[in-house]
Design an enzyme around this catalytic site. Structure first.
Site, short mmCIF file in Angstrom:
data_model
loop_
_atom_site.label_atom_id
_atom_site.label_comp_id
_atom_site.label_asym_id
_atom_site.label_seq_id
_atom_site.Cartn_x
_atom_site.Cartn_y
_atom_site.Cartn_z
N SER A 176 -9.61 1.57 3.11
CA SER A 176 -8.75 2.36 2.25
C SER A 176 -7.72 1.53 1.49
O SER A 176 -7.13 2.03 0.54
CB SER A 176 -8.03 3.42 3.08
OG SER A 176 -7.14 2.82 4.00
N LYS A 212 0.84 -1.20 0.00
CA LYS A 212 0.00 0.00 0.00
C LYS A 212 0.88 1.25 0.00
O LYS A 212 1.95 1.26 0.64
CB LYS A 212 -0.89 -0.03 1.25
CG LYS A 212 -1.99 1.03 1.31
CD LYS A 212 -2.83 0.83 2.58
CE LYS A 212 -3.96 1.84 2.73
NZ LYS A 212 -4.73 1.62 3.98
N SER A 260 -9.59 -0.75 7.36
CA SER A 260 -9.07 -0.52 6.01
C SER A 260 -8.38 -1.72 5.36
O SER A 260 -8.05 -1.67 4.18
CB SER A 260 -8.09 0.66 6.01
OG SER A 260 -8.81 1.87 6.03
#
Lengths: 540, 101, 495
Positions: free
Chosen positions: A191, A116, A215
Site C-alpha cells: 500500500s 505516507k 506494504s
C-alpha cells in the site's frame, strides 16, 4: 523515449552537493541530466545531509529544488496527495538558521522526505487516501515524523496509498492512481505505493511507509527501491493510523541500503506513548549505517534460501533470487535451501487476523467527532450512511470479513484459530533461525502488474503479499533490495513486456537488523546495473 | 465450521454490526467475495494447534505502564474545529435511538 | 400492568446480583494523561487518545492498577495476571466505538464481601475498564427517547472504572442496599474511589429474578441499569420483585431483558427492544500488553492497605463499651450510634473521631461532633488534619471553648481546609475565660437574681439553665456551660 536519466536507482547518488544557490533554475525542472550539476534525484540522503551540515548547500535550496522536481514530475506519477511546500521551506530555513548559529542541525539536516498519508502530520491533512478522512488535519505529529524533524529532515508532503493501507497496488486510493515510474501503465505496488514511486522517480531521496503485510517491501520491490520493515516495536506506532495494530510497523523507502539505514536509525527507538515499543533498545539502535554493519560483508554468514517465498515466484523473479543467493555464496556466505512448510498458512491466518483488528480499528470513523458525516436521521443511521459512502470497496470488504471472523459462533474457528496458527508460525521461524542468520527469497512473486489487472479479484490481489506476510505475523524484520529486472508478462500472456525491477527479500529474526543490513548491503554491491525509470523529469 | 456458505442474511447482519449501510448488488457481491476469502482463510483449520497458545502480540514484553501524572490536553477550539457539528463546547450528534448497551 | 409492590411477592424469593461501576480516584485517565476530574468545562480534559483521534494509542495508568488491586485485596480476590480486551459496539459517547475492558482474564477474580448483617456475598470479579463520555439530550423533554439531537462531552471518556460483579447471593432489596453501602465503605477505606452515587462516580446495575420460596433453581432474570441512589436501588428492586412474582402468579413468564427504572413513577419499564442482540466481538487489545502483577508488588500494596470498615467499626464500638458509657441508652440509642459509626466509617471520617478520642475526648462527644458537624461537609472534613481536629475537640472537653464556639471554629477550619484551632479561636475572639472570671460572673448573676437562686437552692435544678443563660449573656457566650454549672453547685453546697 528513454532518457539517460538522473542515475541508477540502485545506486547512491553522487556525493557532490547540488547547486547551493537558491535560484529558481534549480527548481524549474530544466536542469539537464548531463550538465555539471547533478540532478537532485540522484542525490543520496547521506550526501544531502553532508552537504548541508558542511555548509556546502543550504537546506532551503535543497528543499526548493526537490519541490520543483515534484511539481514538474508528479502529474505523471501521482505519488503525492499533498505537498506542503511553504511549511517545508519554513522548516528548511529553520535548519539553515541552526547552522548559521553554530548549532547541530541533526544527522538528516536539510534532507527532504515524504511521508505516507497514514502518518499524522500536525496541521497537514492526513487522510489515509480515504473519503472518510478527507481534509482531516491532525493536531499532532506521529512520533516517527517528529523524530525526523528533530533530526533536521524536512517533510515536504504526503504520499498516496491504498485506502487505510489495505491493498497491494495503491489502486484502492480514493484520491488518485499512482503509476509505476518504470512503466506508467503498471502499478507501483502497495500500500505504500506513493512513497515507493516518489523515491523511484527521484522526486524525493527517501520516504516513510508502513508495512502490515508487506506494504513497504512489496512496492519497494515493484519500484526498484530499498524498503525496510523493522522488528515490531523498534519504531513507534504512535501517530500511525492503525490498520492491524499487532502487525503495523513504520519503515523507510530509499534508493540505497545506506540511506535506509540512516532513516531507520533516526526513526527507531523507545517511545513511551506506544505500549508495544521496545523498552530495552538494542546496542545497534541509531547506528545501523555504521561501517561495521554495512561493510561487514557476508563471510561466514549462514543464509537460508527460503523455498516457500522463492519457488512459487514467477520464473524470472525466481532467477534473480537464485542469482542473489549465488552472489552471496561467492562473497563468502554459506547458502543452503530451507523449507518452512508452515508458512503456507501465513496468508490464510493473516486474512483473518488483519481484517479482524482492522474492523475494530476503523470503527471510530463514524462521523461523530471528525471527518466525513453524511445522511440524516438517527446517529445510528448517520454512522451507517457515512461509513458506507466514506469507505471504499476493499475497506468495507475487510471490515465485513473481520467483523465476521470475530463474531459470536465464528471466533474460535477463524480469529482464535488464526492466532494459534500464528504461534505455530513463530515457532517454525524460530527453529529456522537456529540454523540461519538470515533468510532469502522474493519480496513479491511477480514484477509490477498492470493497473486494473487484479482489482476485481480480491483473492488474486491478496496473493501479492504471499512473500511478505509471514514476517509481519512473526514481528520480525525484513527488507527488499533491488536486484536487477525481469521482463513483465505482456498482454494476454503473449508478448513480453518491459523490464521491471525485482526485489530480493532479506529476512532476519527479531532484532536481527545488523545481519539483515550487512547482507542487504552486500546484495546491493553485486546487484545488476539497472536502467533508470522511464518516468523522470527529463521527459516531461 | 469453515468452508460453509455465507447467506445474504448473514452478510447483512455483519454489515449492520459494522455499521455499513450496504444493500442490494453491493451486498450480494460482498457476500460472494466474503465466502471466497473465508474458504481460502479456512485453510487454517488444517493446522494442528491443540498444544499451542494464541499469539496476540508480536512482542514479548509485559507490564507496560505510565506514571499517574497529568499531561497536556488539546485546545477545545482545535478539537471542535474538526467536528462535523458542535454546540456550546460540545460535539453535536444526531438523535440517539437507544440507551447504551 | 399494575403491581402492588407491598405484598405482591409473597411466596417468592428474589435472587439478586449486582454490578457496581466505580470511578477510580486517580489524577489522570486510564490510558492517557488527561486529568480525571469531575465538573470541568466540557471537552477541556481531552487529548488524541481519549478522543480516539486516528493514530493515538493507549498506555496503562499504573496508579489505576494499584487502586484496583487494593480493592481486589479488600474483597479477598485472587489478584492475577490479566489481559485487556476490546468490547466492540458503536455508540456516540464512546470515541473509539470500542471499550477497552477486561474479559476472560480479569485482574481480580473471585472473592467475597461480608455484610454487617452477617451474610457473605460472593464476588465474581473486579476488573478495569474505561468510562464513556457524557451525553446531554436536547429537544423534547430532554430524555433520550424524544430528543432531536444530543451533545457529547468527552471529559469523562477514558476515566478509569472498576467493575465489581457480585454472585447472585443477595436475597432482598435491603440486603442489596447493605451490599452497596458496605462496598462503598470498602472503596472509600481503600482510597480507591470517592464512590459517590450522586456524582455518578459509583453506578449500580442489578440482575434480578424471582423463584418460588424454597426453590433452588434460577429463573429468568432482568437487568435494571444505572440506579443512581440507594433509595432508587431499593425501590426498583421492590417493584421488580413484585412485578416478576405477579407475572408468574398469573401464569406468564418473565422475558430476559434490560429494564429502566423511572424515578417519578417508581416503576421499571422495558427499554425499547434492540434491533438485534449484542455481539461485542471481544478480542485481546493489541495495543496493550499483558499485565502481570508480581507477588512483591501485590504484597507491598497489601501491606499498605488500611483497616477495612468492619474492623474499624468494631474498634470504634469497643471504645464505647470499654468506657462503660452509653449502655443505658437502650436498643434504639445503640442502633442510632451504630448507624452513626457506620456512616463515619463509610465516608472515611472515623479517623477524625479516633484522633479526638486519642486526645482525651470522650467517645460520645467525639462521635456527636464528628457525625453531626464534620460529616455535614464530607469533602472538607476529609481534607482536615485529624490531629488539629482532635485538638479542637480537646479544647471543648477542657472547657476552653463552648459548644457554639467549637462549631464556629470547625466551620472556619472546614472553609480553609486546615488551620490551628487555637489560632482560629483567638482570631474569632474566643479567648477562653479563666475559672476566676467565670466564678465572678456567676456570683454577680446569683446576687442580682435572688428569687431564682432561692428556688434553685431548694431543688429546682432546671433553673441551672436560667443561670447559664444569664452568665452567657454577661460574658457574651465566652463562658463554658459546664464550668458555670459546677460553680453553681459549689455555691449551693456551701450556702
Amino acid at each position: 523515449m528513454r532518457s539517460a536519466g538522473p542515475g541508477s536507482p540502485a545506486r547512491p547518488g553522487s556525493p557532490e552537493g547540488p547547486d547551493s544557490s537558491e535560484g529558481s533554475d534549480a527548481s524549474s525542472g530544466s536542469t539537464p541530466s548531463s550538465g555539471p550539476t547533478p540532478p537532485s534525484g540522484a542525490m543520496s540522503i547521506a550526501a544531502i545531509a553532508a552537504a548541508v551540515r558542511s555548509g556546502e548547500a543550504s537546506a532551503a535550496g535543497i528543499v526548493e529544488q526537490y519541490l520543483g522536481v515534484i511539481e514538474a514530475m508528479d502529474a505523471g506519477v501521482g505519488a503525492f496527495l499533498e505537498v506542503a511546500g511553504e511549511a517545508a521551506i519554513a522548516a528548511a530555513r529553520r535548519v539553515d538558521a541552526l547552522m548559521a548559529s553554530g548549532e547541530d542541525p541533526g544527522p538528516l539536516a536539510g534532507v527532504p522526505l515524504a511521508v505516507k498519508d497514514n502518518m499524522c502530520t500536525r496541521g497537514v491533512a492526513t487522510t489515509c487516501a480515504s473519503r472518510i478522512l478527507a481534509g482531516w488535519r491532525p493536531p499532532y505529529d506521529a512520533t516517527a515524523v517528529a523524530r525526523l524533524a528533530a533530526a533536521g529532515a524536512v517533510t515536504v508532503g504526503k504520499t498516496n496509498m491504498d485506502e487505510f493501507a489495505m491493498g497491494s497496488s495503491t489502486e484502492n486510493s480514493a484520491v488518485c492512481v499512482t503509476h509505476n515510474p518504470y512503466d506508467p501503465s503498471r502499478v507501483p505496488g502497495g500500500s505504500s505505493g506513493g512513497s515507493a514511486a516518489a523515491v523511484a522517480a527521484g522526486m524525493i531521496p527517501g520516504a516513510l511507509g508502513s508495512d502490515t503485510g508487506g506494504s513497504i517491501r512489496q512496492p519497494a520491490a515493484l519500484c526498484g527501491v530499498v524498503g525496510v520493515k523493522p522488528t515490531y516495536g523498534m519504531v513507534s506506532r504512535y501517530g500511525l493510523v492503525a490498520f492491524a495494530s499487532s502487525l503495523d510497523q513504520i519503515g523507510p523507502l530509499t534508493r540505497s541500503v545506506e540511506d535506509a539505514a540512516l532513516l531507520y536509525s533516526v526513526i527507531a527507538g523507545h517511545d513511551p506513548a506506544d505500549s508495544t515499543s521496545i523498552r530495552e533498545e538494542p546496542e545497534w539502535t541509531g547506528r545501523l549505517a555504521a561501517p561495521d554493519i554495512l561493510e561487514k560483508g557476508v563471510v561466514g554468514t549462514v543464509v537460508g534460501l527460503l523455498r516457500e517465498i522463492t519457488d512459487g515466484a514467477d520464473p524470472e523473479v525466481r532467477s534473480r533470487v537464485l542469482e542473489a543467493a549465488e552472489g552471496l555464496s561467492r562473497l563468502g556466505a554459506t547458502v543452503e535451501e530451507v523449507s518452512i512448510p508452515e508458512l503456507r498458512f501465513a496468508l490464510p491466518a493473516y486474512y483473518l487476523i488483519a481484517p479482524a483488528e482492522a474492523s475494530s480499528n476503523l470503527a471510530r470513523y463514524d462521523g461523530m467527532r471528525y471527518g466525513l458525516r453524511l445522511g440524516d436521521g438517527s446517529a445510528e443511521s448517520v454512522m451507517s450512511t457515512t461509513r458506507a459512502a466514506g469507505f471504499g470497496a476493499e475497506v468495507k470488504r475487510r471490515i465485513m470479513l473481520g467483523t465476521y471472523a470475530l463474531s459470536a459462533g465464528y471466533y474460535d474457528a477463524y480469529y482464535g484459530k488464526a492466532q494459534r496458527v500464528r504461534t505455530v508460525l513463530v515457532s517454525a521461524f524460530d527453529a529456522a533461525y537456529r540454523r540461519f542468520d538470515v533468510l532469502l527469497g522474493a519480496a513479491s512473486p511477480t514484477v509490477a502488474f498492470r493497473i486494473g489487472e487484479k482489482v476485481n479479484d480480491p483473492l488474486a490481489m491478496y496473493m501479492s503479499d504471499v512473500c511478505t506476510i509471514p514476517t509481519n505475523l512473526a514481528g520480525h524484520p525484513a527488507m527488499s533490495v533491488p536486484f536487477g529486472t525481469a521482463p513483465a508478462p505482456g498482454g494476454n500472456g503473449s508478448a513480453t513486456g518491459p523490464a521491471m525491477p525485482v526485489g530480493v527479500q532479506v529476512l532476519a529474526p527479531r532484532l536481527g537488523e545488523p545481519a539483515m543490513f550487512s547482507v542487504a548491503a552486500a546484495l546491493e554491491r553485486i546487484a545488476p546495473v539497472t536502467e533508470p525509470p522511464v518516468l523522470d523529469r527529463q521527459e516531461l | 465450521m469453515t468452508g460453509e456458505r455465507i447467506t445474504i442474511e448473514q452478510a447483512a447482519h455483519v454489515a449492520r454490526l459494522a455499521r455499513l449501510d450496504v444493500t442490494g448488488d453491493e451486498l450480494a457481491l460482498y457476500t460472494m467475495q466474503l465466502e471466497a476469502v473465508l474458504e481460502y482463510a479456512g485453510q487454517v483449520a488444517a493446522v494442528d494447534t491443540s498444544s499451542v497458545q494464541p499469539t496476540a502480540h508480536a512482542t514479548p514484553a509485559e507490564n507496560v505502564m505510565r506514571k499517574d501524572e497529568p499531561g497536556e490536553c488539546l485546545e477545545r477550539d482545535d478539537v471542535l474545529r474538526e467536528a462535523p457539528e458542535s454546540m456550546d463546547g460540545m460535539f453535536l450528534v444526531p438523535r440517539i435511538l437507544g440507551e447504551a448497551p | 400492568m399494575a403491581v402492588d409492590a407491598s405484598g405482591g411477592s409473597v411466596g417468592y424469593e428474589p435472587v439478586i446480583g449486582l454490578e457496581v461501576h466505580c470511578e477510580l480516584a486517580t489524577a489522570t485517565k486510564l490510558f492517557c494523561s488527561c486529568p480525571n476530574s469531575f465538573g470541568d468545562e466540557p471537552n477541556t480534559n481531552v487529548c488524541p487518545v481519549c478522543l480516539a483521534l486516528p493514530g493515538s494509542l493507549p498506555v496503562l495508568n499504573e496508579r489505576a492498577v494499584d487502586l484496583a488491586i487494593r480493592v481486589g485485596l479488600a474483597l479477598h480476590s485472587d489478584v492475577r495476571q490479566c489481559t485487556f480486551h476490546r468490547k466492540n459496539y458503536f455508540y456516540p459517547d464512546m470515541p473509539k466505538d470500542y471499550q477497552i475492558s477486561q474479559y476472560d482474564e480479569p485482574l481480580n477474580a473471585g472473592g467475597w464481601l461480608d455484610l454487617p448483617s452477617g451474610t457473605r456475598v460472593g464476588v465474581t470479579r473486579a476488573h478495569l475498564e474505561e468510562d464513556t463520555g457524557k451525553t446531554v439530550h436536547m429537544g423534547g423533554t430532554g430524555r433520550i427517547h424524544d430528543a432531536t439531537f444530543s451533545l457529547v462531552d468527552y471529559n469523562r471518556a477514558g476515566v478509569p472504572l472498576l467493575e465489581i460483579v457480585s454472585e447472585p447471593d443477595i436475597r432482598s432489596p435491603q440486603e442489596a442496599r447493605e451490599y452497596v453501602a458496605e462496598l462503598r465503605a470498602i472503596l472509600v477505606a481503600a482510597g480507591a474511589s470517592k464512590a459517590r452515587m450522586e456524582e455518578g462516580s459509583m453506578r449500580v446495575d442489578v440482575n434480578i429474578s424471582v423463584r418460588p420460596a424454597g426453590s433452588a433453581s434460577l429463573a429468568t432474570r432482568c437487568e435494571i441499569k444505572n440506579l443512581n441512589s440507594l433509595r432508587s436501588l431499593v425501590r426498583a428492586l421492590e417493584y421488580e420483585i413484585a412485578r416478576q412474582a405477579e407475572v408468574y402468579r398469573s401464569g406468564g413468564s418473565v422475558v430476559q431483558e434490560t429494564r429502566h427504572f423511572d424515578e417519578d413513577t417508581g416503576r421499571t419499564a422495558s427499554l425499547r427492544s434492540k434491533e438485534e442482540a449484542h455481539d461485542y466481538r471481544y478480542f485481546e487489545e493489541p495495543d496493550l500488553l499483558r499485565l502481570v502483577p508480581g507477588q512483591e508488588r501485590v504484597d507491598a500494596i497489601a501491606a499498605g492497605l488500611p483497616a477495612m470498615p468492619a474492623q474499624r467499626r468494631s474498634e470504634i464500638a469497643a471504645l464505647f463499651s470499654s468506657a462503660g458509657a452509653g449502655t443505658g441508652g437502650g436498643a434504639g440509642a445503640g442502633g442510632a450510634r451504630e448507624d452513626q459509626i457506620a456512616g463515619l466509617v463509610e465516608n472515611g471520617l472515623d479517623g477524625l473521631l479516633l484522633a479526638a478520642v486519642n486526645g482525651g475526648v470522650s467517645p460520645e462527644k467525639a462521635l456527636a461532633r464528628t457525625a453531626n458537624e464534620a460529616a455535614s461537609r464530607i469533602d472538607e472534613a476529609l481534607a482536615l488534619d485529624p490531629e488539629s481536629y482532635g485538638r479542637l475537640l480537646v479544647m471543648e472537653e477542657a472547657g476552653k471553648l463552648t459548644a457554639t464556639q467549637v462549631k464556629a471554629v470547625l466551620s472556619e477550619m472546614l472553609d480553609e481546609g486546615r488551620g490551628d484551632p487555637a489560632a482560629i479561636a483567638k482570631r474569632l475572639g474566643f479567648e477562653t475565660m479563666g475559672a476566676g472570671s467565670i466564678n465572678a460572673s456567676v456570683e454577680e448573676v446569683v446576687a442580682s437574681n435572688a428569687a431564682e437562686w432561692d428556688r434553685y437552692c431548694s431543688g429546682e435544678d432546671k433553673l441551672a439553665q436560667f443561670f447559664i443563660g444569664q452568665v452567657m449573656k454577661a460574658t457574651r457566650g465566652k463562658a463554658d456551660g459546664k464550668a458555670v454549672v459546677a460553680e453553681l453547685q459549689r455555691l449551693r453546697s456551701t450556702r
